[in-house]
Design a protein around this motif. Sequence first.
Motif, PDB file in Angstrom:
ATOM      1  N   ILE A 288      43.591  54.335  32.807  1.00 22.04           N
ATOM      2  CA  ILE A 288      43.588  52.869  32.848  1.00 22.04           C
ATOM      3  C   ILE A 288      42.290  52.343  33.450  1.00 22.04           C
ATOM      4  O   ILE A 288      41.663  51.419  32.917  1.00 22.04           O
ATOM      5  CB  ILE A 288      44.809  52.370  33.647  1.00 22.04           C
ATOM      6  N   VAL A 289      41.869  52.941  34.559  1.00 26.24           N
ATOM      7  CA  VAL A 289      40.662  52.466  35.235  1.00 26.24           C
ATOM      8  C   VAL A 289      39.424  52.729  34.377  1.00 26.24           C
ATOM      9  O   VAL A 289      38.510  51.896  34.313  1.00 26.24           O
ATOM     10  CB  VAL A 289      40.537  53.114  36.623  1.00 26.24           C
ATOM     11  N   ASP A 290      39.375  53.866  33.699  1.00 24.47           N
ATOM     12  CA  ASP A 290      38.250  54.161  32.810  1.00 24.47           C
ATOM     13  C   ASP A 290      38.186  53.153  31.667  1.00 24.47           C
ATOM     14  O   ASP A 290      37.091  52.703  31.275  1.00 24.47           O
ATOM     15  CB  ASP A 290      38.362  55.576  32.250  1.00 24.47           C
ATOM     16  N   ALA A 291      39.352  52.789  31.113  1.00 19.63           N
ATOM     17  CA  ALA A 291      39.374  51.784  30.040  1.00 19.63           C
ATOM     18  C   ALA A 291      38.864  50.447  30.547  1.00 19.63           C
ATOM     19  O   ALA A 291      38.099  49.754  29.863  1.00 19.63           O
ATOM     20  CB  ALA A 291      40.796  51.641  29.500  1.00 19.63           C
ATOM     21  N   LEU A 292      39.261  50.101  31.753  1.00 21.71           N
ATOM     22  CA  LEU A 292      38.785  48.846  32.340  1.00 21.71           C
ATOM     23  C   LEU A 292      37.282  48.899  32.569  1.00 21.71           C
ATOM     24  O   LEU A 292      36.561  47.936  32.267  1.00 21.71           O
ATOM     25  CB  LEU A 292      39.520  48.597  33.662  1.00 21.71           C
ATOM     26  N   ARG A 294      35.052  50.493  30.962  1.00 21.07           N
ATOM     27  CA  ARG A 294      34.325  50.379  29.685  1.00 21.07           C
ATOM     28  C   ARG A 294      34.327  48.943  29.162  1.00 21.07           C
ATOM     29  O   ARG A 294      33.461  48.564  28.364  1.00 21.07           O
ATOM     30  CB  ARG A 294      34.957  51.294  28.629  1.00 21.07           C
ATOM     31  N   THR A 295      35.287  48.149  29.612  1.00 22.01           N
ATOM     32  CA  THR A 295      35.486  46.806  29.064  1.00 22.01           C
ATOM     33  C   THR A 295      34.805  45.722  29.885  1.00 22.01           C
ATOM     34  O   THR A 295      34.404  44.685  29.354  1.00 22.01           O
ATOM     35  CB  THR A 295      37.007  46.506  28.978  1.00 22.01           C
ATOM     36  N   LEU A 296      34.680  45.957  31.175  1.00 24.43           N
ATOM     37  CA  LEU A 296      34.168  44.931  32.078  1.00 24.43           C
ATOM     38  C   LEU A 296      32.720  44.542  31.764  1.00 24.43           C
ATOM     39  O   LEU A 296      31.915  45.383  31.380  1.00 24.43           O
ATOM     40  CB  LEU A 296      34.245  45.427  33.523  1.00 24.43           C
ATOM     41  N   ALA A 297      32.435  43.285  31.978  1.00 24.08           N
ATOM     42  CA  ALA A 297      31.066  42.794  31.816  1.00 24.08           C
ATOM     43  C   ALA A 297      30.255  42.994  33.089  1.00 24.08           C
ATOM     44  O   ALA A 297      29.040  42.788  33.087  1.00 24.08           O
ATOM     45  CB  ALA A 297      31.089  41.317  31.433  1.00 24.08           C
ATOM     46  N   VAL A 298      30.922  43.381  34.178  1.00 23.32           N
ATOM     47  CA  VAL A 298      30.251  43.625  35.458  1.00 23.32           C
ATOM     48  C   VAL A 298      30.596  45.035  35.904  1.00 23.32           C
ATOM     49  O   VAL A 298      31.580  45.625  35.464  1.00 23.32           O
ATOM     50  CB  VAL A 298      30.696  42.599  36.533  1.00 23.32           C
ATOM     51  N   PRO A 299      29.785  45.633  36.792  1.00 27.07           N
ATOM     52  CA  PRO A 299      30.134  46.959  37.305  1.00 27.07           C
ATOM     53  C   PRO A 299      31.477  46.926  38.042  1.00 27.07           C
ATOM     54  O   PRO A 299      31.835  45.917  38.669  1.00 27.07           O
ATOM     55  CB  PRO A 299      28.987  47.277  38.271  1.00 27.07           C
ATOM     56  N   LEU A 300      32.215  48.001  37.957  1.00 23.99           N
ATOM     57  CA  LEU A 300      33.534  48.052  38.565  1.00 23.99           C
ATOM     58  C   LEU A 300      33.475  47.780  40.066  1.00 23.99           C
ATOM     59  O   LEU A 300      34.347  47.104  40.615  1.00 23.99           O
ATOM     60  CB  LEU A 300      34.179  49.424  38.299  1.00 23.99           C
ATOM     61  N   HIS A 301      32.425  48.273  40.713  1.00 24.68           N
ATOM     62  CA  HIS A 301      32.340  48.091  42.165  1.00 24.68           C
ATOM     63  C   HIS A 301      32.080  46.628  42.553  1.00 24.68           C
ATOM     64  O   HIS A 301      32.212  46.259  43.724  1.00 24.68           O
ATOM     65  CB  HIS A 301      31.251  48.986  42.752  1.00 24.68           C
ATOM     66  N   ALA A 329      45.167  51.761  43.988  1.00 23.00           N
ATOM     67  CA  ALA A 329      44.444  52.613  44.931  1.00 23.00           C
ATOM     68  C   ALA A 329      43.201  53.214  44.288  1.00 23.00           C
ATOM     69  O   ALA A 329      42.141  53.318  44.928  1.00 23.00           O
ATOM     70  CB  ALA A 329      45.363  53.713  45.455  1.00 23.00           C
ATOM     71  N   GLU A 330      43.304  53.588  43.014  1.00 26.26           N
ATOM     72  CA  GLU A 330      42.140  54.154  42.322  1.00 26.26           C
ATOM     73  C   GLU A 330      41.074  53.078  42.105  1.00 26.26           C
ATOM     74  O   GLU A 330      39.869  53.356  42.227  1.00 26.26           O
ATOM     75  CB  GLU A 330      42.568  54.759  40.990  1.00 26.26           C
ATOM     76  N   LEU A 331      41.483  51.875  41.816  1.00 23.96           N
ATOM     77  CA  LEU A 331      40.531  50.781  41.657  1.00 23.96           C
ATOM     78  C   LEU A 331      39.773  50.509  42.950  1.00 23.96           C
ATOM     79  O   LEU A 331      38.539  50.361  42.951  1.00 23.96           O
ATOM     80  CB  LEU A 331      41.261  49.513  41.208  1.00 23.96           C
ATOM     81  N   THR A 332      40.497  50.430  44.063  1.00 28.17           N
ATOM     82  CA  THR A 332      39.830  50.175  45.340  1.00 28.17           C
ATOM     83  C   THR A 332      38.960  51.354  45.745  1.00 28.17           C
ATOM     84  O   THR A 332      37.903  51.169  46.353  1.00 28.17           O
ATOM     85  CB  THR A 332      40.857  49.871  46.443  1.00 28.17           C
ATOM     86  N   GLY A 335      35.683  50.933  44.334  1.00 30.80           N
ATOM     87  CA  GLY A 335      34.924  49.793  44.822  1.00 30.80           C
ATOM     88  C   GLY A 335      35.368  48.438  44.361  1.00 30.80           C
ATOM     89  O   GLY A 335      34.803  47.417  44.796  1.00 30.80           O
ATOM     90  N   ALA A 336      36.371  48.350  43.477  1.00 29.15           N
ATOM     91  CA  ALA A 336      36.820  47.046  42.995  1.00 29.15           C
ATOM     92  C   ALA A 336      37.590  46.303  44.095  1.00 29.15           C
ATOM     93  O   ALA A 336      38.196  46.922  44.979  1.00 29.15           O
ATOM     94  CB  ALA A 336      37.702  47.216  41.768  1.00 29.15           C
ATOM     95  N   GLN A 337      37.551  44.994  44.029  1.00 27.03           N
ATOM     96  CA  GLN A 337      38.349  44.154  44.923  1.00 27.03           C
ATOM     97  C   GLN A 337      39.634  43.781  44.185  1.00 27.03           C
ATOM     98  O   GLN A 337      39.580  43.131  43.143  1.00 27.03           O
ATOM     99  CB  GLN A 337      37.569  42.893  45.300  1.00 27.03           C
ATOM    100  N   VAL A 338      40.771  44.205  44.708  1.00 29.08           N
ATOM    101  CA  VAL A 338      42.038  44.043  43.994  1.00 29.08           C
ATOM    102  C   VAL A 338      42.929  43.050  44.729  1.00 29.08           C
ATOM    103  O   VAL A 338      43.180  43.181  45.930  1.00 29.08           O
ATOM    104  CB  VAL A 338      42.774  45.386  43.844  1.00 29.08           C
ATOM    105  N   THR A 339      43.412  42.061  43.983  1.00 31.13           N
ATOM    106  CA  THR A 339      44.398  41.109  44.487  1.00 31.13           C
ATOM    107  C   THR A 339      45.691  41.317  43.708  1.00 31.13           C
ATOM    108  O   THR A 339      45.676  41.273  42.469  1.00 31.13           O
ATOM    109  CB  THR A 339      43.920  39.659  44.320  1.00 31.13           C
ATOM    110  N   GLY A 340      46.771  41.546  44.408  1.00 22.98           N
ATOM    111  CA  GLY A 340      48.031  41.867  43.753  1.00 22.98           C
ATOM    112  C   GLY A 340      49.076  40.780  43.895  1.00 22.98           C
ATOM    113  O   GLY A 340      49.135  40.076  44.907  1.00 22.98           O
TER     114      GLY A 340
END
Length: 428
Positions: A288-292, A294-301, A329-332, A335-340
């Motif tokens: 899931i994180v790898d797919a995201l 590849r899709t993001l317009a900004v770096p994941l971090h 947890a994998e997103l954070t 380096g991503a900032q996650v709001t749940g």
Amino acid sequence: MKVGVIGAGYVGLTSAVCLAERGHDTVCVDVDDVRVQRLSAGIAHLDEPDLPDLLGGGLRAGTLRFSTDYATLADRDVVFICVSTPSGPDGSADLRAVDIAAAALAEVLSPGAVVAVKSTVPVGTTRRISERLRDSGVHTVSNPEFLRESHAIHDFRHPDRILFGADDEEVADRVAGLYPPAPVLRTSPESAEVAKYASNAFLAVKISYTNSLARLCAAVGADIGDVTDCMGADPRIGPHFLAPGPGWGGSCLPKDTAALLHSGAAHGVELPEVESARRSNAGQADRIVDALNRTLAVPLHAAQVTALGLTFKAGTSDVRDSPALTVCAELTRRGAQVTGFDPRLAGIDPAALSRSAIVTVDDPYLAAKEADAIIVLTEWPQFCDLDWRLIAEQAPGAAVIDTRNLLDAAALTDLGLNHLGNGTPGGY
């Protein structure tokens, strides 16, 4: 009949309130004094439909009471052991709570009483308990539970089957009389214990296989929904547990598959299908994180990511082994900032949320504001009813990773959002 239940967790408390509803004089014993006091006051600690009403009804009718004292079970005809059997470091089931309960029952039960082992235990456990209780004149049966979280009361009231593993059919009949009418399966204790693990492990294999098919569908331009509709129409396969998602979790499948593999290894038997399912499941967060990424317009971090759904399934506040939190947890970690956000956020264990290093809010629109990506992780139907036009205005062009294929892909695309389904053409 006079019934006892040891353990006031999901299985124990559900069993206790439902047995009391059926008119049986029921005593539930738990080691947690605070929990017992709250339950005695009619305060349920579990997020389960109809449970609070049954708890209050049993207390008012006098058919249900709670205690920390095993001596209150001395006059019981049948006592159910419903304590936790968590995974040890090697995957084995931790049976300390079961053994403590059995030892205490040997001291207090009268000859002729029946102990029904409802906890999920490795093969041979019921036989071992039976030998321990035989000198006390107490009978033992294996009676595995098949209750689903968020449907536990319904499943107890309307069981699709009741399983008894016993050497003495008359003893099994006595326990069967406590339940609503249902098909009864009778086996040896060993067969009943294996059957419980085998059932949960098969469900895990089925889900993992579906997620692998979803990955293939995305790669070749097929649609996993079409594929599973065809598969599910075959009565040999059936439609259940064929929905792709972020992986399987909860209180049962992870520990039960681990315990089954441990039992197999202890007897020199490999179960490669279960091993493969666990490997596949462990890889879902990365997928899931790898797919995201590849899709993001900004770096994941540098990305702001919204996680919709934190529980392991809809209809509960349980986050034990939640695949949603594993993804967070994998997103954070990357380096991503996650709001749940979760509809049952108020009931979720805050310690589990803290371990995932995410920020939580009680408003889905606030969670999605200015997000670079939105990931739907739990199949809450409320997410379909959100004002996605407003979300698109607050998070223009955001990627929407729909791990449950819950949303209307075309509608979101028309709003300018970049929808990626799980196992769909153009998805992941």
